[in-house]
Design a protein around this motif. Sequence first.
Motif, PDB file in Angstrom:
ATOM      1  N   ASP A 122       0.872  -1.175   0.000  1.00 35.29           N
ATOM      2  CA  ASP A 122       0.000   0.000   0.000  1.00 35.29           C
ATOM      3  C   ASP A 122       0.903   1.216   0.000  1.00 35.29           C
ATOM      4  OD1 ASP A 122      -2.408  -1.381   0.069  1.00 35.29           O
ATOM      5  OD2 ASP A 122      -2.347  -1.566   2.248  1.00 35.29           O
ATOM      6  N   PHE A 123       0.967   1.899  -1.125  1.00 34.08           N
ATOM      7  CA  PHE A 123       1.877   3.035  -1.257  1.00 34.08           C
ATOM      8  C   PHE A 123       1.104   4.272  -1.666  1.00 34.08           C
ATOM      9  CE2 PHE A 123       4.583   5.731  -3.973  1.00 34.08           C
ATOM     10  CZ  PHE A 123       5.509   6.127  -3.023  1.00 34.08           C
ATOM     11  N   VAL A 124       1.304   5.322  -0.907  1.00 33.37           N
ATOM     12  CA  VAL A 124       0.764   6.627  -1.233  1.00 33.37           C
ATOM     13  C   VAL A 124       1.958   7.568  -1.287  1.00 33.37           C
ATOM     14  CG1 VAL A 124      -0.723   8.510  -0.476  1.00 33.37           C
ATOM     15  CG2 VAL A 124      -1.402   6.139  -0.055  1.00 33.37           C
ATOM     16  N   GLN A 125       2.097   8.260  -2.404  1.00 36.94           N
ATOM     17  CA  GLN A 125       3.237   9.157  -2.574  1.00 36.94           C
ATOM     18  C   GLN A 125       3.253  10.207  -1.467  1.00 36.94           C
ATOM     19  OE1 GLN A 125       3.191  11.697  -6.041  1.00 36.94           O
ATOM     20  NE2 GLN A 125       5.393  11.545  -6.234  1.00 36.94           N
ATOM     21  N   SER A 126       4.420  10.415  -0.899  1.00 33.38           N
ATOM     22  CA  SER A 126       4.600  11.395   0.166  1.00 33.38           C
ATOM     23  C   SER A 126       4.420  12.808  -0.382  1.00 33.38           C
ATOM     24  CB  SER A 126       5.997  11.252   0.765  1.00 33.38           C
ATOM     25  OG  SER A 126       6.298  12.352   1.602  1.00 33.38           O
ATOM     26  N   PRO A 127       3.772  13.689   0.369  1.00 34.85           N
ATOM     27  CA  PRO A 127       3.676  15.082  -0.073  1.00 34.85           C
ATOM     28  C   PRO A 127       5.052  15.766  -0.099  1.00 34.85           C
ATOM     29  CG  PRO A 127       2.755  14.827   2.130  1.00 34.85           C
ATOM     30  CD  PRO A 127       3.077  13.455   1.626  1.00 34.85           C
ATOM     31  N   PHE A 128       6.042  15.168   0.554  1.00 33.45           N
ATOM     32  CA  PHE A 128       7.393  15.722   0.585  1.00 33.45           C
ATOM     33  C   PHE A 128       8.224  15.287  -0.623  1.00 33.45           C
ATOM     34  CE2 PHE A 128       6.088  15.627   5.031  1.00 33.45           C
ATOM     35  CZ  PHE A 128       6.403  16.916   5.435  1.00 33.45           C
ATOM     36  N   ASP A 129       7.673  14.369  -1.460  1.00 30.91           N
ATOM     37  CA  ASP A 129       8.447  13.814  -2.572  1.00 30.91           C
ATOM     38  C   ASP A 129       8.861  14.872  -3.581  1.00 30.91           C
ATOM     39  OD1 ASP A 129       9.627  11.475  -3.743  1.00 30.91           O
ATOM     40  OD2 ASP A 129       8.069  11.513  -5.273  1.00 30.91           O
ATOM     41  N   ALA A 130       8.049  15.885  -3.779  1.00 32.55           N
ATOM     42  CA  ALA A 130       8.351  16.930  -4.764  1.00 32.55           C
ATOM     43  C   ALA A 130       9.294  17.997  -4.222  1.00 32.55           C
ATOM     44  CB  ALA A 130       7.059  17.584  -5.236  1.00 32.55           C
ATOM     45  N   LYS A 131       9.618  17.916  -2.955  1.00 34.51           N
ATOM     46  CA  LYS A 131      10.435  18.944  -2.311  1.00 34.51           C
ATOM     47  C   LYS A 131      11.926  18.638  -2.476  1.00 34.51           C
ATOM     48  CE  LYS A 131      10.659  21.405   2.054  1.00 34.51           C
ATOM     49  NZ  LYS A 131      10.167  21.461   3.439  1.00 34.51           N
ATOM     50  N   ALA A 132      12.668  19.599  -3.011  1.00 36.73           N
ATOM     51  CA  ALA A 132      14.127  19.439  -3.141  1.00 36.73           C
ATOM     52  C   ALA A 132      14.736  19.385  -1.751  1.00 36.73           C
ATOM     53  CB  ALA A 132      14.712  20.601  -3.935  1.00 36.73           C
ATOM     54  N   ALA A 133      15.896  18.738  -1.665  1.00 39.74           N
ATOM     55  CA  ALA A 133      16.506  18.578  -0.346  1.00 39.74           C
ATOM     56  C   ALA A 133      18.024  18.614  -0.431  1.00 39.74           C
ATOM     57  CB  ALA A 133      16.049  17.264   0.268  1.00 39.74           C
ATOM     58  N   LEU A 134      18.619  18.941   0.707  1.00 38.34           N
ATOM     59  CA  LEU A 134      20.074  18.905   0.858  1.00 38.34           C
ATOM     60  C   LEU A 134      20.457  17.670   1.650  1.00 38.34           C
ATOM     61  CD1 LEU A 134      20.811  22.629   1.803  1.00 38.34           C
ATOM     62  CD2 LEU A 134      21.074  21.533  -0.430  1.00 38.34           C
ATOM     63  N   CYS A 135      21.623  17.140   1.341  1.00 43.52           N
ATOM     64  CA  CYS A 135      22.149  15.981   2.048  1.00 43.52           C
ATOM     65  C   CYS A 135      22.337  16.341   3.529  1.00 43.52           C
ATOM     66  CB  CYS A 135      23.480  15.576   1.430  1.00 43.52           C
ATOM     67  SG  CYS A 135      24.334  14.281   2.354  1.00 43.52           S
ATOM     68  N   PRO A 136      21.805  15.544   4.439  1.00 43.19           N
ATOM     69  CA  PRO A 136      21.980  15.851   5.855  1.00 43.19           C
ATOM     70  C   PRO A 136      23.415  15.631   6.333  1.00 43.19           C
ATOM     71  CG  PRO A 136      20.703  13.836   5.586  1.00 43.19           C
ATOM     72  CD  PRO A 136      20.926  14.400   4.222  1.00 43.19           C
ATOM     73  N   ASP A 137      24.227  14.889   5.568  1.00 41.67           N
ATOM     74  CA  ASP A 137      25.623  14.661   5.946  1.00 41.67           C
ATOM     75  C   ASP A 137      26.562  15.746   5.438  1.00 41.67           C
ATOM     76  OD1 ASP A 137      25.483  12.378   7.527  1.00 41.67           O
ATOM     77  OD2 ASP A 137      25.619  11.023   5.815  1.00 41.67           O
ATOM     78  N   CYS A 138      26.460  16.094   4.130  1.00 44.18           N
ATOM     79  CA  CYS A 138      27.457  17.006   3.543  1.00 44.18           C
ATOM     80  C   CYS A 138      26.857  18.276   2.934  1.00 44.18           C
ATOM     81  CB  CYS A 138      28.312  16.261   2.520  1.00 44.18           C
ATOM     82  SG  CYS A 138      27.413  15.712   1.060  1.00 44.18           S
ATOM     83  N   GLN A 139      25.541  18.431   3.004  1.00 47.73           N
ATOM     84  CA  GLN A 139      24.826  19.637   2.570  1.00 47.73           C
ATOM     85  C   GLN A 139      24.846  19.907   1.061  1.00 47.73           C
ATOM     86  OE1 GLN A 139      22.839  21.277   4.893  1.00 47.73           O
ATOM     87  NE2 GLN A 139      23.461  19.410   5.922  1.00 47.73           N
ATOM     88  N   HIS A 140      25.142  18.911   0.230  1.00 45.75           N
ATOM     89  CA  HIS A 140      25.000  19.039  -1.226  1.00 45.75           C
ATOM     90  C   HIS A 140      23.557  18.696  -1.596  1.00 45.75           C
ATOM     91  CE1 HIS A 140      29.440  18.670  -1.123  1.00 45.75           C
ATOM     92  NE2 HIS A 140      29.351  19.457  -2.179  1.00 45.75           N
ATOM     93  N   TYR A 141      23.119  19.209  -2.746  1.00 48.89           N
ATOM     94  CA  TYR A 141      21.769  18.869  -3.200  1.00 48.89           C
ATOM     95  C   TYR A 141      21.680  17.381  -3.489  1.00 48.89           C
ATOM     96  CZ  TYR A 141      19.980  23.596  -3.580  1.00 48.89           C
ATOM     97  OH  TYR A 141      19.524  24.854  -3.284  1.00 48.89           O
ATOM     98  N   LEU A 142      20.533  16.802  -3.177  1.00 46.76           N
ATOM     99  CA  LEU A 142      20.296  15.397  -3.469  1.00 46.76           C
ATOM    100  C   LEU A 142      19.811  15.258  -4.907  1.00 46.76           C
ATOM    101  CD1 LEU A 142      18.438  14.296  -0.202  1.00 46.76           C
ATOM    102  CD2 LEU A 142      20.845  13.963  -0.789  1.00 46.76           C
ATOM    103  N   SER A 143      20.399  14.321  -5.633  1.00 47.20           N
ATOM    104  CA  SER A 143      19.948  14.003  -6.989  1.00 47.20           C
ATOM    105  C   SER A 143      18.719  13.108  -6.878  1.00 47.20           C
ATOM    106  CB  SER A 143      21.039  13.275  -7.759  1.00 47.20           C
ATOM    107  OG  SER A 143      22.127  14.120  -7.965  1.00 47.20           O
ATOM    108  N   ARG A 144      17.869  13.188  -7.888  1.00 47.12           N
ATOM    109  CA  ARG A 144      16.629  12.431  -7.852  1.00 47.12           C
ATOM    110  C   ARG A 144      16.575  11.454  -9.021  1.00 47.12           C
ATOM    111  NH1 ARG A 144      12.204  15.385  -5.502  1.00 47.12           N
ATOM    112  NH2 ARG A 144      10.972  15.152  -7.379  1.00 47.12           N
ATOM    113  N   ALA A 145      16.127  10.237  -8.743  1.00 50.00           N
ATOM    114  CA  ALA A 145      15.895   9.235  -9.780  1.00 50.00           C
ATOM    115  C   ALA A 145      14.427   8.855  -9.722  1.00 50.00           C
ATOM    116  CB  ALA A 145      16.768   8.008  -9.571  1.00 50.00           C
ATOM    117  N   LYS A 146      13.746   9.036 -10.828  1.00 43.74           N
ATOM    118  CA  LYS A 146      12.321   8.717 -10.868  1.00 43.74           C
ATOM    119  C   LYS A 146      12.132   7.217 -10.937  1.00 43.74           C
ATOM    120  CE  LYS A 146       8.022  10.048 -13.101  1.00 43.74           C
ATOM    121  NZ  LYS A 146       7.426  10.848 -14.176  1.00 43.74           N
ATOM    122  N   VAL A 147      11.262   6.727 -10.085  1.00 50.24           N
ATOM    123  CA  VAL A 147      10.876   5.325 -10.102  1.00 50.24           C
ATOM    124  C   VAL A 147       9.513   5.286 -10.773  1.00 50.24           C
ATOM    125  CG1 VAL A 147      10.373   3.288  -8.713  1.00 50.24           C
ATOM    126  CG2 VAL A 147      12.192   4.857  -8.002  1.00 50.24           C
TER     127      VAL A 147
END
Length: 186
Positions: free
Chosen positions: A62-87
């Motif tokens: 049972d999967f419902v897409q997270s409302p946060f999925d469209a939000k860009a984010a920074l790496c919590p370890d090194c603060q670089h932008y996270l790359s996204r791969a569409k599934v």
Amino acid sequence: MQCPKDKQVKLVDSTFAKNLSVKHCPDCQGSWIPADEYQSWQARQPQQQVEPQMLTQSVNVDFVQSPFDAKAALCPDCQHYLSRAKVHFRTPFYVERCMYCGGIWCDKGEWDVLAELGLHTQVAHMFSPEWQMRAREQELAEKERQATIDKLGPEVAAMVFKLADVLEKHPCGEFGVAYLMRRFDN
């Protein structure tokens, strides 16, 4: 370490199945998988070939897409932008990965879908241009198939698909395709 999606929330220690240590957000329910934890866990898993066609499998999640999925984010370890791969799943979503440190972010429920599809052991593979191209081709083929069913109805579409398979395997199949095209040109 702060949540990359909800920067006001601190990540807490947690684990995924089979002893994979992660950092979990108690608010958005997403999880950060540090690169070293993932690599050591991955090395203990049986290796399997992953293909974009795996995305069309029927899974019991049972999967419902997270409302946060469209939000860009920074790496919590090194603060670089996270790359996204569409599934390209029934409900498409993005898995995020830091291309600098290798950590992985999964929004709520995404890891469960990856695990059910057998893709969770090869997340880095999903970020390759080849994978993304083949996944898009697979998605387009599925849309074309569904459009054929919608236009012709399920019974006639099934006959068309069967005939296409027969002609594709036949050494002179292109002759049959040319014949059908000539019939419709008149």
